[in-house]
Design an enzyme around this catalytic site. Structure first.
Site, PDB file in Angstrom:
ATOM      1  N   GLY A   1      -1.647  -0.589  23.022  1.00  0.00           N
ATOM      2  CA  GLY A   1      -2.707   0.416  22.810  1.00  0.00           C
ATOM      3  C   GLY A   1      -2.226   1.842  22.986  1.00  0.00           C
ATOM      4  O   GLY A   1      -3.018   2.771  22.983  1.00  0.00           O
TER       5      GLY A   1
ATOM      6  N   TYR B   1       0.840  -1.212   0.000  1.00  0.00           N
ATOM      7  CA  TYR B   1       0.000   0.000   0.000  1.00  0.00           C
ATOM      8  C   TYR B   1       0.871   1.257   0.000  1.00  0.00           C
ATOM      9  O   TYR B   1       0.690   2.152  -0.826  1.00  0.00           O
ATOM     10  CB  TYR B   1      -0.903  -0.026   1.225  1.00  0.00           C
ATOM     11  CG  TYR B   1      -1.905   1.100   1.297  1.00  0.00           C
ATOM     12  CD1 TYR B   1      -2.919   1.220   0.344  1.00  0.00           C
ATOM     13  CD2 TYR B   1      -1.856   2.033   2.326  1.00  0.00           C
ATOM     14  CE1 TYR B   1      -3.854   2.252   0.422  1.00  0.00           C
ATOM     15  CE2 TYR B   1      -2.798   3.057   2.416  1.00  0.00           C
ATOM     16  CZ  TYR B   1      -3.796   3.165   1.463  1.00  0.00           C
ATOM     17  OH  TYR B   1      -4.713   4.181   1.543  1.00  0.00           O
TER      18      TYR B   1
ATOM     19  N   TYR C   1      -4.507  -3.897  19.769  1.00  0.00           N
ATOM     20  CA  TYR C   1      -3.242  -4.497  19.331  1.00  0.00           C
ATOM     21  C   TYR C   1      -2.067  -3.805  20.027  1.00  0.00           C
ATOM     22  O   TYR C   1      -2.032  -2.577  20.125  1.00  0.00           O
ATOM     23  CB  TYR C   1      -3.081  -4.386  17.811  1.00  0.00           C
ATOM     24  CG  TYR C   1      -4.204  -5.033  17.011  1.00  0.00           C
ATOM     25  CD1 TYR C   1      -5.026  -6.019  17.574  1.00  0.00           C
ATOM     26  CD2 TYR C   1      -4.444  -4.656  15.695  1.00  0.00           C
ATOM     27  CE1 TYR C   1      -6.044  -6.605  16.833  1.00  0.00           C
ATOM     28  CE2 TYR C   1      -5.469  -5.241  14.951  1.00  0.00           C
ATOM     29  CZ  TYR C   1      -6.266  -6.208  15.528  1.00  0.00           C
ATOM     30  OH  TYR C   1      -7.279  -6.775  14.799  1.00  0.00           O
TER      31      TYR C   1
HETATM   32  N1  UDP Z   1      -6.012  -1.661  15.897  1.00  0.00           N
HETATM   33  C1  UDP Z   1      -6.342  -2.255  17.110  1.00  0.00           C
HETATM   34  N2  UDP Z   1      -7.382  -3.158  17.141  1.00  0.00           N
HETATM   35  C2  UDP Z   1      -8.100  -3.466  16.033  1.00  0.00           C
HETATM   36  C3  UDP Z   1      -7.784  -2.846  14.809  1.00  0.00           C
HETATM   37  C4  UDP Z   1      -6.715  -1.954  14.777  1.00  0.00           C
HETATM   38  O1  UDP Z   1      -5.720  -1.996  18.161  1.00  0.00           O
HETATM   39  O2  UDP Z   1      -9.031  -4.282  16.157  1.00  0.00           O
HETATM   40  C5  UDP Z   1      -4.917  -0.681  15.896  1.00  0.00           C
HETATM   41  C6  UDP Z   1      -3.853  -0.941  14.827  1.00  0.00           C
HETATM   42  O3  UDP Z   1      -2.858  -1.803  15.321  1.00  0.00           O
HETATM   43  C7  UDP Z   1      -3.344   0.475  14.608  1.00  0.00           C
HETATM   44  C8  UDP Z   1      -4.567   1.360  14.810  1.00  0.00           C
HETATM   45  O4  UDP Z   1      -5.480   0.575  15.564  1.00  0.00           O
HETATM   46  O5  UDP Z   1      -2.360   0.812  15.548  1.00  0.00           O
HETATM   47  C9  UDP Z   1      -5.238   1.809  13.531  1.00  0.00           C
HETATM   48  O6  UDP Z   1      -5.408   0.686  12.727  1.00  0.00           O
HETATM   49  P1  UDP Z   1      -6.250   0.705  11.384  1.00  0.00           P
HETATM   50  O7  UDP Z   1      -6.205  -0.679  10.819  1.00  0.00           O
HETATM   51  O8  UDP Z   1      -7.591   1.293  11.617  1.00  0.00           O
HETATM   52  O9  UDP Z   1      -5.490   1.734  10.408  1.00  0.00           O
HETATM   53  P2  UDP Z   1      -3.968   2.185  10.193  1.00  0.00           P
HETATM   54  O10 UDP Z   1      -3.886   3.545  10.759  1.00  0.00           O
HETATM   55  O11 UDP Z   1      -3.043   1.238  10.872  1.00  0.00           O
HETATM   56  O12 UDP Z   1      -3.812   2.144   8.711  1.00  0.00           O
END
Ligand code: UDP
Length: 318
Positions: free
Chosen positions: A209, A147, A206
């Site tokens: 946090g 991406y 994840y």
């Molecule tokens: N995340 C999380 N739990 C979830 C989904 C995502 O803690 O169920 C975290 C992920 O690890 C990241 C942030 O939330 O740090 C944002 O993730 P997302 O996939 O929404 O978008 P990104 O900003 O990573 O493209």
């Protein structure tokens, strides 16, 4: 004055479909194209009887031509980490081949052009908040590279068409955006937390946090796109909400808005997950007079009905 016609690639996606609505409201006739890989036809159902709107299912990784247009909005791409990991090659193709084809349409018809880029261009940023002048800290071969590098290439091709072919281009760097029409299962943090909270299941955080994101409600984001579309800035512009939250804080807001008693469950942090993300929006403020108006809790409240309905539909299908 004859009616202006806008082409939206990725028009059935989350942002693409909201953009179609905004362009219709601006008085454009709109043609949306999408191969429906991650876009969804129901996102456009409400436009079925709109005479100024047309949808065509097509794959822009092949050359395409839908007739004369005044504006090309190139928004086609898987965008959630889960989607672009599953569809890695397609993501690279739409960022490269798809971008060439969309730019060729703009060049052929002398149309203006605006492309969706991303805060992922900054990678796991060492500069905070992120200004447009920051070149980023991107792993070119990691799982997110399909991406990140696709979008960085998109920006390079776009600037090249501007410099070599004089196409009137714009680049928007989009930060985390949420709201109605997000796919319930695209794996992003807001749909995941909303779904889990509404089901009374634990919210999956994840890592620890403590990583941060800055969340923009979709109507604010789209207003930024429209303003940028009317400007003549060719260099990238950040459009995002500059209020930063840890992911744990985001979880707390979701619990507050849904009234859920769900627990928090910690899961492993995905590889190369950026530790922090916050746009510096000085450029958008100065150049476009734009800034977001809707804070996270208000935006989550505005999204609640949509997520409830999406969940009911999913349960009914199961
Ligand atoms: N995340 C999380 N739990 C979830 C989904 C995502 O803690 O169920 C975290 C992920 O690890 C990241 C942030 O939330 O740090 C944002 O993730 P997302 O996939 O929404 O978008 P990104 O900003 O990573 O493209």
């Amino acid at each position: 004055m004859s009616q202006k016609r806008a082409l939206v690639t990725g028009g059935a996606g989350f942002l693409g479909s909201h953009l179609c609505d905004a362009l219709l409201a601006e008085g454009y006739a709109v043609i949306a194209v999408d191969n429906l890989l991650t876009g969804r036809r129901p996102n456009l159902d409400h436009l079925r009887n709109e005479p100024r709107f047309e949808f065509r299912k097509l794959d822009i990784n092949e050359p395409f031509d839908c007739g004369p247009v005044d504006y090309v909005f190139h928004f086609a791409s898987p965008a959630s980490p889960v989607d672009y990991t599953v569809h890695g090659i397609d993501t690279l193709k739409v960022g490269s081949l798809g971008t060439f084809h969309a730019l060729e349409v703009a060049r052929k018809y002398g149309a203006k052009y605006l492309v969706s880029s991303t805060s992922e261009c900054y990678g796991d940023p060492l500069e905070h908040p992120q200004k447009e002048t920051y070149w980023g800290h991107v792993n070119p071969i990691g799982p997110r590279s399909v991406y990140d590098e696709a979008k960085r290439f998109t920006e390079a091709v776009t600037m090249a068409y501007h410099r070599y072919h004089k196409v009137d281009t714009r680049i928007v760097r989009i930060f985390n955006t949420y709201g109605p029409r997000m796919q319930l299962n695209d794996g992003r943090v807001v749909p995941n937390f909303m779904k889990q909270a509404l089901r009374g299941e634990p919210l999956t955080v994840y890592g620890d946090g403590k990583q941060t994101r800055s969340f923009c409600y979709v109507s604010d984001e789209i207003e930024g796109f429209i303003r940028l579309s009317k400007s003549s800035e060719h260099l990238p512009v950040n459009i995002g909400n500059p209020t930063e939250f840890t992911i744990l804080e985001c979880a707390q807001h979701v619990l507050a808005v849904t009234g859920s008693k769900s627990a928090i469950k910690y899961e492993p942090l995905p590889q190369d997950d950026p530790k922090q993300r916050r746009p510096d929006i000085t450029k958008a403020r100065t150049l476009l007079g734009w800034e977001p108006k809707i804070d996270l809790e208000a935006g989550l409240r505005l999204s609640l009905d949509y997520f409830r309905k999406a969940l009911q539909e999913e349960t009914a299908r199961a």
